[in-house]
Scaffold this active site. Structure first.
Site, short mmCIF file in Angstrom:
data_model
loop_
_atom_site.label_atom_id
_atom_site.label_comp_id
_atom_site.label_asym_id
_atom_site.label_seq_id
_atom_site.Cartn_x
_atom_site.Cartn_y
_atom_site.Cartn_z
N PHE A 1 36.36 53.57 42.71
CA PHE A 1 37.10 54.62 41.76
C PHE A 1 36.56 55.05 40.65
O PHE A 1 36.95 56.00 40.97
CB PHE A 1 38.34 54.11 42.95
N ASP B 1 24.23 42.45 44.17
CA ASP B 1 25.40 41.74 43.44
C ASP B 1 25.20 40.84 42.55
O ASP B 1 24.25 40.25 42.61
CB ASP B 1 25.76 40.48 44.55
N LEU C 1 20.13 40.17 39.29
CA LEU C 1 20.73 41.25 38.08
C LEU C 1 19.18 42.32 37.49
O LEU C 1 18.53 42.14 37.09
CB LEU C 1 21.23 41.27 36.74
N LEU D 1 33.12 47.11 35.49
CA LEU D 1 34.00 47.74 35.99
C LEU D 1 34.00 46.71 37.12
O LEU D 1 34.75 46.99 38.69
CB LEU D 1 33.56 48.79 36.20
N SER E 1 34.51 44.66 41.12
CA SER E 1 35.38 43.19 40.78
C SER E 1 36.11 44.28 42.13
O SER E 1 36.28 45.22 41.98
CB SER E 1 36.47 42.84 39.61
N TYR F 1 42.49 36.78 41.21
CA TYR F 1 42.09 38.31 40.28
C TYR F 1 43.02 38.41 38.43
O TYR F 1 41.93 38.03 37.65
CB TYR F 1 42.81 39.24 41.22
N TYR G 1 31.68 35.29 23.08
CA TYR G 1 30.25 36.19 22.92
C TYR G 1 30.11 37.15 21.40
O TYR G 1 29.12 36.99 20.73
CB TYR G 1 29.65 37.27 24.21
#
Ligand code: UDP
Length: 328
Positions: free
Chosen positions: A11, A56, A61, A73, A75, A145, A159
């Site tokens: 979204f 995924d 990647l 974003l 998740s 979450y 990092y």
């Protein structure tokens, strides 16, 4: 600029892709489509500066070449969404974040982590400023979450501190607008769908719990400012609209705007650890990013309802990319 948007078919991610393309960037969207939707980016497939990679990020990647920005974003984000997929949620926020941070380190790209107001749990400080550490149940059903995002924040700071990655964190408070999944079980999609289809509006508990809802174009503006504003490395920003209302008020307002005859019914609280209050303190984003939500709740709900009406096949208002009113 070459920009990677992980979770770009979601979204918020899909609106971000629109905004970045509008700014002239080349956008690579990566999404495994477990909660993202191909239809959110269908209008971009033929765009010459847009590329979609279905993968995924925890297992592969497949991104090559230089990158200037990475927005993370990726998740599941709605409570029913992540409760259905707790392992994927825990992993994408830990292992997935690690992989994207490694990519930022290798390419020198600026990095933005989309964290969440759920990092504050059921807050004991109200409204929540960024330096509040939160009240989170580490073994509760939501922990895949909220603890997942808290770990992602911790890893991001490793990092920044250890490897000099140019990263920042935003904590997103409840966001709504066109393209939010009508079936994801959240407050706005549920109430709007129920109001438009003549079903009762299901208020959980007494409806006295509060939320503060931010319209999606305002949120996207905040994301871009957070990554583009100088001096934001290692900073964390709340992004949300401080217009706090009770769940019952949202139900009443949606009934009023839709003119729906639906009744409001009260049901037992559907989930454990449902936060009682949530409202962002956005002083920092105002001062450091010059950011301010601009779309009022009435205006945002009116646009969102028009989109849902179309999506549900109930009307002829124009849906899709320009229904945010910001030309995205
Ligand atoms: N809620 C509700 N009825 C619904 C869906 C949600 O009363 O049909 C309530 C839910 O219990 C919570 C609030 O609305 O207090 C916001 O829920 P949502 O799922 O949108 O996200 P959350 O803020 O809990 O992450």
């Amino acid at each position: 600029m070459r920009i990677l948007v992980a979770g770009g078919a979601g979204f918020i991610g899909s609106h971000l892709c629109d905004a970045l393309l509008d700014r002239g960037a080349e956008v690579i969207c990566i999404d495994n489509l477990i909660t993202g939707q191909a239809e959110n980016i269908a209008h971009l497939r033929a765009h010459p500066r847009f590329q979609f990679v279905q993968a995924d990020i925890c297992s592969s990647l497949p991104i090559t070449g230089p990158l200037d920005r990475i927005y993370h974003l990726a998740s599941p984000a709605s409570p029913p969404g992540y409760l259905r997929r707790p392992l994927e949620t825990a992993l994408v926020n830990s292992l997935g974040t690690y992989r994207l941070l490694e990519l930022a380190r290798a390419t020198g790209a600026r990095f933005l982590l989309a964290s969440t107001s759920e990092a504050y749990g059921d807050p004991l400080v109200h409204p929540q400023p960024e330096d509040y550490w939160g009240n989170v149940n580490p073994i509760g059903v939501r922990s895949c979450y909220d603890e997942g995002k808290r770990f992602a924040e911790a890893l991001t700071m490793v990092y920044v501190r250890e490897y000099g990655v140019d990263a920042r964190i935003v904590r997103i408070f409840n966001c709504y607008g066109p393209r939010s999944d009508p079936n994801d079980g959240r407050l706005i999609p549920n109430f709007v769908t129920q109001a438009l289809t003549g079903q009762p509006l299901t208020v959980y508990g007494e409806g006295t719990q509060t939320r503060s809802l931010c319209y999606v174009s305002d949120l996207v503006d905040g994301l871009v400012r957070a990554i583009e504003t100088p001096g934001t490395t290692g900073r964390v920003y709340n992004l949300g609209n401080p217009d706090e209302r009770s769940v019952l008020e949202f139900a009443q307002l949606i009934k009023q705007i839709t003119g729906s005859p639906s009744e409001i019914v009260f049901q037992p609280l559907a989930r454990d650890d449902d936060p009682r209050r949530r409202c962002p303190d956005i002083s920092r984003a105002r001062a450091e990013l010059g950011w301010e939500p601009r779309v009022s709740l009435d205006e945002g709900l009116t646009r969102t309802i028009a989109w849902f009406r179309e999506r549900l096949g109930l009307g002829n208002q124009s849906p899709g990319s320009d229904s945010t009113g910001h030309g995205q």
